[in-house]
Write a protein that holds these residues in place. Structure first.
Motif, PDB file in Angstrom:
ATOM      1  N   VAL A 177       0.400  -1.192  -0.091  1.00  0.00           N
ATOM      2  CA  VAL A 177       0.202   0.085  -0.147  1.00  0.00           C
ATOM      3  C   VAL A 177       1.036   1.096  -0.042  1.00  0.00           C
ATOM      4  N   GLN A 178       0.754   2.185  -0.920  1.00  0.00           N
ATOM      5  CA  GLN A 178       1.988   3.143  -1.293  1.00  0.00           C
ATOM      6  C   GLN A 178       0.758   4.616  -1.513  1.00  0.00           C
ATOM      7  N   HIS A 179       1.184   5.453  -1.132  1.00  0.00           N
ATOM      8  CA  HIS A 179       0.392   6.884  -0.599  1.00  0.00           C
ATOM      9  C   HIS A 179       0.735   6.517  -2.664  1.00  0.00           C
ATOM     10  N   LEU A 180      -0.512   6.852  -3.661  1.00  0.00           N
ATOM     11  CA  LEU A 180      -0.340   7.323  -4.945  1.00  0.00           C
ATOM     12  C   LEU A 180      -1.033   7.482  -5.714  1.00  0.00           C
ATOM     13  N   ASP A 181      -1.867   8.382  -6.408  1.00  0.00           N
ATOM     14  CA  ASP A 181      -2.608   8.437  -7.327  1.00  0.00           C
ATOM     15  C   ASP A 181      -2.796   7.583  -8.045  1.00  0.00           C
ATOM     16  N   ASP A 182      -4.002   6.639  -8.303  1.00  0.00           N
ATOM     17  CA  ASP A 182      -4.175   5.437  -9.234  1.00  0.00           C
ATOM     18  C   ASP A 182      -3.858   5.689 -10.570  1.00  0.00           C
ATOM     19  N   GLN A 183      -3.730   6.609 -11.290  1.00  0.00           N
ATOM     20  CA  GLN A 183      -2.827   7.123 -12.477  1.00  0.00           C
ATOM     21  C   GLN A 183      -2.073   7.521 -12.629  1.00  0.00           C
ATOM     22  N   PHE A 184      -1.147   6.565 -11.543  1.00  0.00           N
ATOM     23  CA  PHE A 184       0.599   6.763 -11.743  1.00  0.00           C
ATOM     24  C   PHE A 184       0.678   5.105 -11.013  1.00  0.00           C
ATOM     25  N   SER A 185      -0.184   4.401 -10.722  1.00  0.00           N
ATOM     26  CA  SER A 185      -0.093   3.240 -10.056  1.00  0.00           C
ATOM     27  C   SER A 185       0.411   1.575 -10.791  1.00  0.00           C
ATOM     28  N   ALA A 186      -0.063   1.902 -12.525  1.00  0.00           N
ATOM     29  CA  ALA A 186      -0.070   0.592 -12.967  1.00  0.00           C
ATOM     30  C   ALA A 186       1.306   1.059 -13.575  1.00  0.00           C
ATOM     31  N   GLY A 187       2.094   2.052 -13.472  1.00  0.00           N
ATOM     32  CA  GLY A 187       3.199   2.794 -14.553  1.00  0.00           C
ATOM     33  C   GLY A 187       4.957   1.876 -12.659  1.00  0.00           C
ATOM     34  N   MET A 188       4.174   2.347 -11.739  1.00  0.00           N
ATOM     35  CA  MET A 188       5.020   1.717 -10.509  1.00  0.00           C
ATOM     36  C   MET A 188       4.598   0.864 -10.944  1.00  0.00           C
ATOM     37  N   ALA A 189       3.740   0.073 -10.303  1.00  0.00           N
ATOM     38  CA  ALA A 189       3.836  -1.603 -11.168  1.00  0.00           C
ATOM     39  C   ALA A 189       4.707  -2.591 -11.683  1.00  0.00           C
ATOM     40  N   GLU A 190       4.745  -1.604 -12.776  1.00  0.00           N
ATOM     41  CA  GLU A 190       6.079  -1.993 -13.656  1.00  0.00           C
ATOM     42  C   GLU A 190       7.607  -2.388 -13.112  1.00  0.00           C
ATOM     43  N   TRP A 191       7.277  -1.032 -13.011  1.00  0.00           N
ATOM     44  CA  TRP A 191       8.657   0.025 -12.357  1.00  0.00           C
ATOM     45  C   TRP A 191       9.450  -1.002 -11.445  1.00  0.00           C
ATOM     46  N   LEU A 192       8.600  -1.540 -10.226  1.00  0.00           N
ATOM     47  CA  LEU A 192       8.527  -2.723  -9.116  1.00  0.00           C
ATOM     48  C   LEU A 192       9.110  -3.768  -9.756  1.00  0.00           C
TER      49      LEU A 192
END
Length: 336
Positions: A177-192
């Motif tokens: 659970v990371q404080h982050l707007d959902d528009q960035f979530s998919a990109g963060m998952a790919e980045w991680l």
């Protein structure tokens, strides 16, 4: 709030000032990195709005947090999300990011999102967060060991390093659970996923945590566990400043999960996650917080340590090893 602005053009500054000044004052405007760094040191703003348009601005974020720390809200004005720069800058300690591709055209800009972000940061830095929502404990049949990890400011980089250090055969499911707007979530998952030996993807509503899979909360709603161990999104409690709330997820885990679990609270500003981690510890689950020296912002871990929520306070580089040690133990059947 008295704001500092680091932007690339005067016309952009005038448009932004028009949006801000009914509610907030502008202490200073800079259009060069060196000037902004100097002003953060000499005239620290309550909040710096930093236009993130290059890798140099990522490095500037790091220098500001090291040399003249102040709250930073990133402005991503590009038509397409600059995810790599965003996650690295957040990893250095920026509090949040707002994507405003229409900012250059003040007439077309809806200021509500930006003003809400500023208001949330103002509330976060000036007052305690409201008490978290609590759910009722129920019986269940979960056997999977679940590692729950919460993070905020500085979290993307901390999560990347932590996941990279985990063994690929880790016998546990992970939910982030990371404080982050959902528009960035998919990109963060790919980045991680590029750094992790385990697959990383967004939580799909209704699914259960899976051993060997890292699931990231991916909506502007709270994530919680249902009575049968399924992951659900919910708008309640509405008074929580950040969505998703770490406290909401940790509390649901403490009351609903029947298998083994481990709670981890990483770098971040404020108190979100502290009370939920305490509930997990009171349930008998191992709990870990990141130490001050390795945290970009030692707010949430400090709050957890202060109320006795953390059984262990560890440097970031030790947490993956400790999780592997805890996961090597035989699972325990638990009841509320």
């Amino acid at each position: 709030m008295k704001l500092g602005l680091l932007l690339t053009s005067l016309s952009l500054a005038l448009g932004l000032r028009h949006v801000l000044e009914p509610a907030h004052g502008v202490r200073w405007l800079a259009m060069e990195d060196a000037a902004a760094l100097r002003l953060c040191h000499d005239e620290p703003p309550d909040l710096l709005l930093l236009q993130l348009d290059s890798a140099d601005r990522v490095e500037l974020t790091r220098r500001i947090m090291d040399e003249a720390p102040c709250p930073v809200l990133l402005l991503d004005l590009a038509a397409e999300l600059s995810t790599e720069w965003v996650f690295n800058a957040l990893g250095h300690g920026a509090l949040d990011v707002v994507h405003l591709p229409g900012l250059a055209d003040a007439a077309a800009l809806d200021p509500a999102l930006l003003l809400r972000k500023i208001q949330n940061i103002q509330r976060l830095t000036s007052s305690p967060q409201p008490a978290p929502h609590r759910t009722t404990a129920t019986q269940g049949t979960q056997r999977t060991r679940l590692i729950a990890i919460g993070a905020s400011a500085g979290g993307p980089a901390a999560l990347s390093l932590l996941l990279h250090a985990l063994p690929p055969d880790l016998d546990a499911a992970l939910v982030l659970v990371q404080h982050l707007d959902d528009q960035f979530s998919a990109g963060m998952a790919e980045w991680l996923a590029r750094e992790s030996p385990l697959p990383v993807r967004l939580v799909q509503a209704g699914e259960a945590p899976q051993p060997g899979v890292v699931l990231l909360a991916g909506r502007n709603e709270h994530l919680c566990l249902g009575r049968h161990g399924e992951l659900r999104y919910t708008p309640e409690p509405t008074e929580q400043i950040y969505r998703p709330s770490i406290d909401v997820f940790f509390h649901s885990l403490a009351t609903q999960w029947q298998g083994d679990a481990i709670g981890v609270l990483l770098t971040g500003m404020g108190r979100d996650g502290a009370e939920g981690l305490k509930a997990m510890r009171e349930r008998g689950f191992p709990t870990i917080t990141q130490d001050q020296a390795s945290s970009a912002v030692w707010g949430m871990p400090k709050a957890a340590a202060a109320i006795g929520a953390a059984a262990e306070v560890l440097p970031l580089e030790r947490i993956a090893t400790r999780l592997a040690e805890l996961c090597s133990r035989a699972p325990t059947r638990r009841t509320p």
